[in-house]
Design a protein around this motif. Structure first.
Motif, PDB file in Angstrom:
ATOM      1  N   UNK A  56       0.841  -1.200   0.000  1.00 37.24           N
ATOM      2  CA  UNK A  56       0.000   0.000   0.000  1.00 37.24           C
ATOM      3  C   UNK A  56       0.875   1.248   0.000  1.00 37.24           C
ATOM      4  N   UNK A  57       1.863   1.255   0.890  1.00 38.42           N
ATOM      5  CA  UNK A  57       2.788   2.393   0.973  1.00 38.42           C
ATOM      6  C   UNK A  57       3.470   2.658  -0.371  1.00 38.42           C
ATOM      7  N   UNK A  58       4.015   1.606  -0.981  1.00 36.37           N
ATOM      8  CA  UNK A  58       4.735   1.764  -2.242  1.00 36.37           C
ATOM      9  C   UNK A  58       3.797   2.218  -3.362  1.00 36.37           C
ATOM     10  N   UNK A  59       2.578   1.664  -3.366  1.00 35.77           N
ATOM     11  CA  UNK A  59       1.618   2.027  -4.419  1.00 35.77           C
ATOM     12  C   UNK A  59       1.237   3.498  -4.331  1.00 35.77           C
ATOM     13  N   UNK A  60       0.970   3.963  -3.116  1.00 36.76           N
ATOM     14  CA  UNK A  60       0.607   5.373  -2.936  1.00 36.76           C
ATOM     15  C   UNK A  60       1.775   6.273  -3.327  1.00 36.76           C
ATOM     16  N   UNK A  61       2.966   5.912  -2.861  1.00 40.50           N
ATOM     17  CA  UNK A  61       4.133   6.741  -3.165  1.00 40.50           C
ATOM     18  C   UNK A  61       4.407   6.790  -4.669  1.00 40.50           C
ATOM     19  N   UNK A  62       4.321   5.648  -5.334  1.00 40.83           N
ATOM     20  CA  UNK A  62       4.626   5.594  -6.771  1.00 40.83           C
ATOM     21  C   UNK A  62       3.531   6.182  -7.645  1.00 40.83           C
ATOM     22  N   UNK A  63       2.348   6.411  -7.081  1.00 38.40           N
ATOM     23  CA  UNK A  63       1.240   6.940  -7.879  1.00 38.40           C
ATOM     24  C   UNK A  63       1.435   8.400  -8.258  1.00 38.40           C
ATOM     25  N   UNK A  64       2.396   9.067  -7.641  1.00 36.62           N
ATOM     26  CA  UNK A  64       2.582  10.493  -7.903  1.00 36.62           C
ATOM     27  C   UNK A  64       3.040  10.752  -9.334  1.00 36.62           C
ATOM     28  N   UNK A  65       3.902   9.906  -9.846  1.00 32.22           N
ATOM     29  CA  UNK A  65       4.361  10.065 -11.214  1.00 32.22           C
ATOM     30  C   UNK A  65       5.337  11.223 -11.385  1.00 32.22           C
ATOM     31  N   UNK A  66       5.455  11.701 -12.622  1.00 34.70           N
ATOM     32  CA  UNK A  66       6.395  12.773 -12.962  1.00 34.70           C
ATOM     33  C   UNK A  66       5.828  14.117 -12.512  1.00 34.70           C
ATOM     34  N   UNK A  67       6.690  14.981 -11.998  1.00 31.90           N
ATOM     35  CA  UNK A  67       6.254  16.312 -11.560  1.00 31.90           C
ATOM     36  C   UNK A  67       7.002  17.400 -12.312  1.00 31.90           C
ATOM     37  N   UNK A  68       6.370  18.560 -12.424  1.00 31.73           N
ATOM     38  CA  UNK A  68       7.005  19.751 -12.999  1.00 31.73           C
ATOM     39  C   UNK A  68       7.176  20.775 -11.880  1.00 31.73           C
ATOM     40  N   UNK A  69       8.262  21.513 -11.925  1.00 31.78           N
ATOM     41  CA  UNK A  69       8.564  22.439 -10.834  1.00 31.78           C
ATOM     42  C   UNK A  69       9.042  23.771 -11.399  1.00 31.78           C
ATOM     43  N   UNK A  70       8.513  24.849 -10.846  1.00 26.99           N
ATOM     44  CA  UNK A  70       8.945  26.181 -11.268  1.00 26.99           C
ATOM     45  C   UNK A  70      10.364  26.451 -10.775  1.00 26.99           C
ATOM     46  N   UNK A  71      11.031  27.382 -11.430  1.00 22.81           N
ATOM     47  CA  UNK A  71      12.399  27.736 -11.032  1.00 22.81           C
ATOM     48  C   UNK A  71      12.410  28.206  -9.580  1.00 22.81           C
ATOM     49  N   UNK A  72      13.318  27.629  -8.802  1.00 23.85           N
ATOM     50  CA  UNK A  72      13.532  28.044  -7.422  1.00 23.85           C
ATOM     51  C   UNK A  72      12.311  27.785  -6.523  1.00 23.85           C
ATOM     52  N   UNK A  73      11.485  26.845  -6.922  1.00 22.74           N
ATOM     53  CA  UNK A  73      10.243  26.584  -6.183  1.00 22.74           C
ATOM     54  C   UNK A  73      10.502  25.918  -4.839  1.00 22.74           C
ATOM     55  N   UNK A  74      11.515  25.093  -4.772  1.00 21.90           N
ATOM     56  CA  UNK A  74      11.775  24.382  -3.531  1.00 21.90           C
ATOM     57  C   UNK A  74      10.790  23.246  -3.310  1.00 21.90           C
ATOM     58  N   UNK A  75      10.487  22.964  -2.054  1.00 18.73           N
ATOM     59  CA  UNK A  75       9.670  21.793  -1.724  1.00 18.73           C
ATOM     60  C   UNK A  75       8.209  22.087  -1.451  1.00 18.73           C
ATOM     61  N   UNK A  76       7.649  23.127  -2.095  1.00 16.35           N
ATOM     62  CA  UNK A  76       6.245  23.485  -1.846  1.00 16.35           C
ATOM     63  C   UNK A  76       5.293  22.349  -2.213  1.00 16.35           C
ATOM     64  N   UNK A  77       5.559  21.661  -3.321  1.00 14.27           N
ATOM     65  CA  UNK A  77       4.680  20.566  -3.727  1.00 14.27           C
ATOM     66  C   UNK A  77       4.671  19.460  -2.678  1.00 14.27           C
ATOM     67  N   UNK A  78       5.830  19.162  -2.151  1.00 14.79           N
ATOM     68  CA  UNK A  78       5.934  18.108  -1.140  1.00 14.79           C
ATOM     69  C   UNK A  78       5.231  18.517   0.159  1.00 14.79           C
ATOM     70  N   UNK A  79       5.324  19.784   0.525  1.00 15.58           N
ATOM     71  CA  UNK A  79       4.649  20.233   1.745  1.00 15.58           C
ATOM     72  C   UNK A  79       3.128  20.172   1.599  1.00 15.58           C
ATOM     73  N   UNK A  80       2.633  20.404   0.390  1.00 13.27           N
ATOM     74  CA  UNK A  80       1.195  20.274   0.134  1.00 13.27           C
ATOM     75  C   UNK A  80       0.764  18.815   0.330  1.00 13.27           C
ATOM     76  N   UNK A  81       1.578  17.886  -0.160  1.00 13.69           N
ATOM     77  CA  UNK A  81       1.274  16.461   0.003  1.00 13.69           C
ATOM     78  C   UNK A  81       1.343  16.071   1.474  1.00 13.69           C
ATOM     79  N   UNK A  82       2.345  16.573   2.175  1.00 12.53           N
ATOM     80  CA  UNK A  82       2.486  16.289   3.611  1.00 12.53           C
ATOM     81  C   UNK A  82       1.225  16.715   4.358  1.00 12.53           C
ATOM     82  N   UNK A  83       0.693  17.893   4.017  1.00 15.14           N
ATOM     83  CA  UNK A  83      -0.508  18.396   4.697  1.00 15.14           C
ATOM     84  C   UNK A  83      -1.685  17.444   4.505  1.00 15.14           C
ATOM     85  N   UNK A  84      -1.823  16.876   3.302  1.00 17.50           N
ATOM     86  CA  UNK A  84      -2.911  15.928   3.043  1.00 17.50           C
ATOM     87  C   UNK A  84      -2.748  14.667   3.881  1.00 17.50           C
ATOM     88  N   UNK A  85      -1.515  14.127   3.910  1.00 19.26           N
ATOM     89  CA  UNK A  85      -1.304  12.896   4.651  1.00 19.26           C
ATOM     90  C   UNK A  85      -1.397  13.112   6.160  1.00 19.26           C
TER      91      UNK A  85
END
Length: 255
Positions: free
Chosen positions: A184-213
Motif C-alpha cells: 500500500x505504501x509503495x503504491x501510494x508513493x509511486x502513484x505520484x508520477x512525474x512532476x514539474x517544478x517552477x524555477x527556485x520553487x523548492x519543496x512546496x509541492x511536497x509540503x502540500x502532500x504532507x498536509x494531506x497525509x
C-alpha cells in the motif's frame, strides 16, 4: 499489436481506441468476453491513449475477483513452482500473456474500482472482493503473491475528501499483514508520477502532500494504527524530499 509486432504493422492507435470505445458500450455477453481479452492484450498500448474508465476490462475486473486471479495466474507461477501448461499456448505466447498480466497488476493504476455508478465508495463490496481473492489464491496455489496484489489494489483507492474510507482502515487492521502494508505504501508513493517544478520553487509541492497525509493520519491515529503508520511513513519521506528540494533551490540561486 496483440502479437507484439506493433512497430512493424504501424497500427493506428487512434482508430483502435475509437473502435474499442464503441464496443465498450455493448451489453452482449459474447462481445464482452472477447473484448476483455482484447483490452487485456492491448492495455499497455492503450492506457495512455484513451480514458480507461469505461473499459470492459476495468468493469469486469472490478466486479469479478475470479478474473483478477486468472491474471495473477498468468503473471506468477504457482506456490510449488510447477508451471501449468496453457492449452495451445506456445512459449512465446506465454511470455506475452505474462508480460500483459504483470503490467496490469503492477503498473495499471486505478484499474479496479469499488465505487458505485453514483461515485460512492462501496466498502462491503471491497471487503467481499478481497476475501474472495484470498480464497481463490489459496485454491489456485498463488498464496505467496496475493498479499502484494491485495496491497496494490488497496493502495489504488482514490484519495478524495472522504479518504481513507472506514472499510479500508478496517481491512488493513484485520489483515494485519506487513507485506500488504508495504505494498500500500509503495503504491501510494509511486502513484505520484512525474512532476514539474517552477524555477527556485523548492519543496512546496511536497509540503502540500504532507498536509494531506497529516489529515489522513489524524483521522486514523486512534482507531487504525496500521494505516496511520503508512501515512506517517509517507509524511516522513515527503518532508525529507521537501528539505532536499529547498536545498537544491538555495544552491541553484547561489549559482
Amino acid at each position: 499489436i496483440v502479437e507484439g509486432s506493433y512497430e512493424k504493422k504501424r497500427c493506428d492507435v487512434y482508430h483502435i481506441t475509437s473502435i474499442l470505445e464503441k464496443l465498450d458500450e455493448s451489453e452482449n455477453p459474447s462481445v464482452i468476453d472477447r473484448l476483455v481479452f482484447i483490452e487485456f492484450a492491448l492495455f499497455r498500448h492503450l492506457e495512455h491513449q484513451m480514458d480507461i474508465t469505461n473499459l470492459c476490462l476495468k468493469k469486469e475486473l472490478s466486479n469479478k475477483p475470479e478474473l483478477m486471479i486468472q491474471i495473477v495466474e498468468l503473471a506468477y507461477p504457482p506456490d510449488d513452482g510447477n508451471i501449468e501448461e496453457l492449452e495451445g499456448s506456445a512459449p512465446e505466447n506465454r511470455r506475452l500473456l505474462a508480460e500483459c498480466a504483470f503490467h496490469i497488476i503492477h503498473l495499471g493504476h486505478n484499474l479496479i474500482s469499488f465505487n458505485s455508478k453514483e461515485g460512492e465508495f462501496e466498502g462491503d463490496r471491497m471487503k467481499y472482493y478481497i476475501k474472495e481473492l484470498y480464497r481463490l489464491a489459496e485454491e489456485r496455489k498463488r498464496s505467496k503473491v496475493i498479499n502484494y496484489v491485495v496491497g496494490e489494489i488497496l493502495g489504488d483507492i482514490p484519495r478524495d475528501e472522504k479518504y481513507p474510507p472506514i472499510a479500508l482502515c478496517q481491512i488493513v487492521e484485520d489483515l494485519h499483514n506487513d507485506v500488504v502494508d508495504e505494498a500500500i505504501y509503495a503504491r501510494i508513493y509511486n502513484s505520484r508520477g512525474v512532476t514539474c517544478r517552477a524555477y527556485n520553487e523548492g519543496g512546496d509541492q511536497e509540503r502540500y502532500i504532507v498536509a494531506k497525509f497529516e489529515k489522513f493520519k489524524e483521522r486514523t491515529r486512534t482507531r487504525y494504527p496500521r494505516i496511520s503508520e503508512i501515512f506517517n511513513r509517507l509524511i516522513k519521506v515527503y518532508k525529507n524530499e521537501a528539505t532536499r528540494c529547498d536545498n537544491e533551490a538555495i544552491i541553484t540561486d547561489l549559482e
